[in-house]
Enzyme design. Structure first.
Site, PDB file in Angstrom:
ATOM      1  N   HIS A 126       0.824  -1.204   0.000  1.00  0.00           N
ATOM      2  CA  HIS A 126       0.000   0.000   0.000  1.00  0.00           C
ATOM      3  C   HIS A 126       0.860   1.256   0.000  1.00  0.00           C
ATOM      4  CE1 HIS A 126      -2.167  -3.301   1.943  1.00  0.00           C
ATOM      5  NE2 HIS A 126      -3.287  -2.761   1.492  1.00  0.00           N
ATOM      6  N   LYS A 152      -1.622  -8.022  -4.594  1.00  0.00           N
ATOM      7  CA  LYS A 152      -2.490  -6.848  -4.455  1.00  0.00           C
ATOM      8  C   LYS A 152      -1.656  -5.597  -4.212  1.00  0.00           C
ATOM      9  CE  LYS A 152      -5.430  -4.656  -0.990  1.00  0.00           C
ATOM     10  NZ  LYS A 152      -5.976  -4.779   0.369  1.00  0.00           N
ATOM     11  N   LYS A 303     -14.666  21.539 -22.538  1.00  0.00           N
ATOM     12  CA  LYS A 303     -15.367  21.491 -23.825  1.00  0.00           C
ATOM     13  C   LYS A 303     -14.504  22.003 -24.980  1.00  0.00           C
ATOM     14  CE  LYS A 303     -19.992  21.592 -21.861  1.00  0.00           C
ATOM     15  NZ  LYS A 303     -21.334  22.186 -21.887  1.00  0.00           N
ATOM     16  N   ASP A 344     -25.278  20.696 -26.783  1.00  0.00           N
ATOM     17  CA  ASP A 344     -25.790  21.807 -25.964  1.00  0.00           C
ATOM     18  C   ASP A 344     -26.672  22.721 -26.810  1.00  0.00           C
ATOM     19  OD1 ASP A 344     -24.609  21.098 -23.559  1.00  0.00           O
ATOM     20  OD2 ASP A 344     -22.762  22.196 -23.985  1.00  0.00           O
TER      21      ASP A 344
END
Length: 513
Positions: A126, A152, A303, A344
């Site tokens: 971890h 893991k 955008k 839009d």
């Protein structure tokens, strides 16, 4: 199968039993007993807890996490080792041992596993601060030490682009691996794990039961992200933005996918930063066709970035998107070919004219005050000027308003002039009033008259402060939800080449807000 796993993290035996019952009721497929959360921990308590978990007939992991890797109560190494050894003897299906500690525990754990071959070993590592620099090497080393281990890793994703190294691991090792990205930027790694064949993915019971940052509750996993319907053939879509937590797009599109019985899942994609980070994200997607991403909704602030990306690397760009200078939709076709659109425009014009009871042509000559000069504003201004409306752009940054006004041959003014506005229609294209700041309005209420039509493109909450003030003044109001419905329906059609189930979409929006 990828086990949907719930950590049991009670402070005593009784609270753990309650959590086990709740996990089973919620539909957990595996339990992880986080014994390091117990305030009192000994062999007898472990035996009773494991016996209670085994009654569920679900596979059970026993973990006694080292404090250095996220464990609680700073339990000494000797006790942690003994807990794992006893867990094997008591019939745990799996035990989870930190790889860094396995070197010290190896002989004892190896001996007990040799005598109890039904128990599997998870070796874990971890990093709660940042991604591992050598992720692939960590897995290779784990497998070299214990070839039958389930390897893991869990690391903090500082950006969504940090997730792709984990995806690569799962793509290579599948059910022999677990690769988790923690934190908000890593949440998608937990949802997408099933598609990629991970051994398990962690969820939680909601509330204060989170055992690592970025965990998604089991309720959201199942009801919102369609976990039970997901498989290796699932196609992904998503909304790219920053912030993204407020977006109802995942709920809306996923409900439509479910209604149409499509094997698709729509995700919230938090892409922080500017064009470089946006481009890197899409490059990561396109270089991994096995992720099966097929389309994206684009929101603030990306955008313009989306249009530029499509222009640089795309195959088709809708002409109106070029005219607007922004794309709110990207679709990915065969061989990673990208197309860019702007829905839009359609959403806004349809929502506005329906409330006013007029055609688009009848907008000609109408005086419109547009608040804001961002991507949404560009789309709406393009539509309005195209039909001959008289638009004035109000924006805090006057140079931005001026540039947009020159581009579309309309007027501009500083927001200080709003108190003297002369308009038939007022449109808010800023994020002012968006949840959680829903007590704010971009316009003083005394500026609103009964003759006005007031349109707020913010859709969360549905009744913004601006619209409340407009209603109180007797003006007509256009909800941002209406624009959202029409533009989202058009996106759904672009994504799937099928019609959108409008009733489902409206019902979901209503529930979500």
């Amino acid at each position: 199968m990828t086990y949907l796993t719930i950590p049991i993290c009670g402070k005593d035996l009784e609270s753990c039993k309650e959590q086990i019952g709740s996990a089973v009721k919620a539909g957990a497929q595996m339990l992880e007993l986080r014994t390091d959360y117990l305030q009192t921990l000994d062999t007898n308590i472990l035996k009773n807890l494991l016996a209670e978990a085994k009654k569920t007939a679900l596979p059970v992991i026993v973990t006694c996490r080292d404090a250095k890797e996220g464990g609680q109560n700073n339990i000494p190494a000797k006790i942690r080792k003994n807990i794992l050894i006893d867990a094997v003897k008591f019939g745990a299906d799996l035990i989870d041992c930190e790889f860094s500690n396995f070197i010290n525990f190896e002989d004892d754990i190896q001996n007990v596993l040799a005598d109890n071959k039904k128990t599997k070993l998870i070796l874990s590592e971890h990093n709660f601060k940042e991604p591992f620099e050598n992720l692939a090497e960590i897995y290779e080393e784990m497998y070299s030490v214990w070839p039958d281990a389930i390897a893991k890793t869990a690391y903090n994703a500082t950006h969504i682009n940090d997730c792709f190294a984990a995806f690569d691991i799962l793509h290579e090792y599948g059910e022999k691996a677990i690769a988790i990205c923690m934190g908000p930027a890593g949440a998608i790694s937990r949802i997408m794990a099933k598609k990629l064949g991970s051994f398990l993915t962690f969820s939680n019971l909601g509330g204060d039961h989170q055992t690592a940052p970025g965990q998604v509750s089991i309720e959201l996993m199942k009801k919102l992200y369609r976990y039970d319907a997901m498989n290796k053939e699932t196609k992904f879509y998503g909304v790219i933005g920053d912030p993204i937590g407020h977006s109802i797009s995942p709920a809306v599109h996923n409900s439509c996918f479910a209604a149409k019985k499509m094997n698709s899942v729509y995700l919230p994609l938090l892409v922080t930063g500017g064009k470089p980070e946006f481009d890197t994200f899409l490059n990561n997607i396109n270089s991994r066709p096995w992720l099966d991403f097929k389309g994206f909704s684009i929101t603030i602030p990306h955008k313009v970035n989306a249009l530029e990306y499509a222009q640089e690397k795309g195959e088709y760009i809708e002409p109106v998107a070029v005219q607007i200078g922004a794309a709110n939709t990207l679709s990915i076709g065969k061989n990673g070919r990208i197309s860019g659109y702007n829905t839009d425009y359609t959403g806004a014009m349809t929502a506005l004219t329906e409330v006013m009871g007029i055609s688009k042509k009848e907008l000609k000559g109408k005086k419109v005050a547009c608040l804001g000069a961002g991507g949404v504003a560009r789309a709406i201004i393009a539509g309005l000027t195209d039909v001959g409306a008289k638009v004035t752009i109000y924006n805090r940054t006057l140079t931005k308003a001026e540039g947009l006004a020159k581009e579309f041959q309309c007027h501009f003014a500083d927001v200080d002039k709003l108190r003297k506005l002369d308009a038939d229609i007022i449109i808010n294209c800023t994020s002012i009033g968006m949840s959680p700041n829903d007590n704010e309005s971009p316009l003083p209420k005394e500026c609103i008259k009964p003759s006005h039509t007031v349109f707020d493109t913010v859709y969360n909450p549905k009744e913004t402060m601006l619209l409340k003030d407009a209603k109180a003044a007797g003006a007509k109001v256009v909800h941002g939800t209406e624009m959202f419905v029409y533009q989202a329906a058009e996106q759904f059609k672009l994504f799937t080449q099928t019609d959108c189930p409008m009733e489902i979409m409206r019902e979901t929006i209503s529930k979500s807000l």
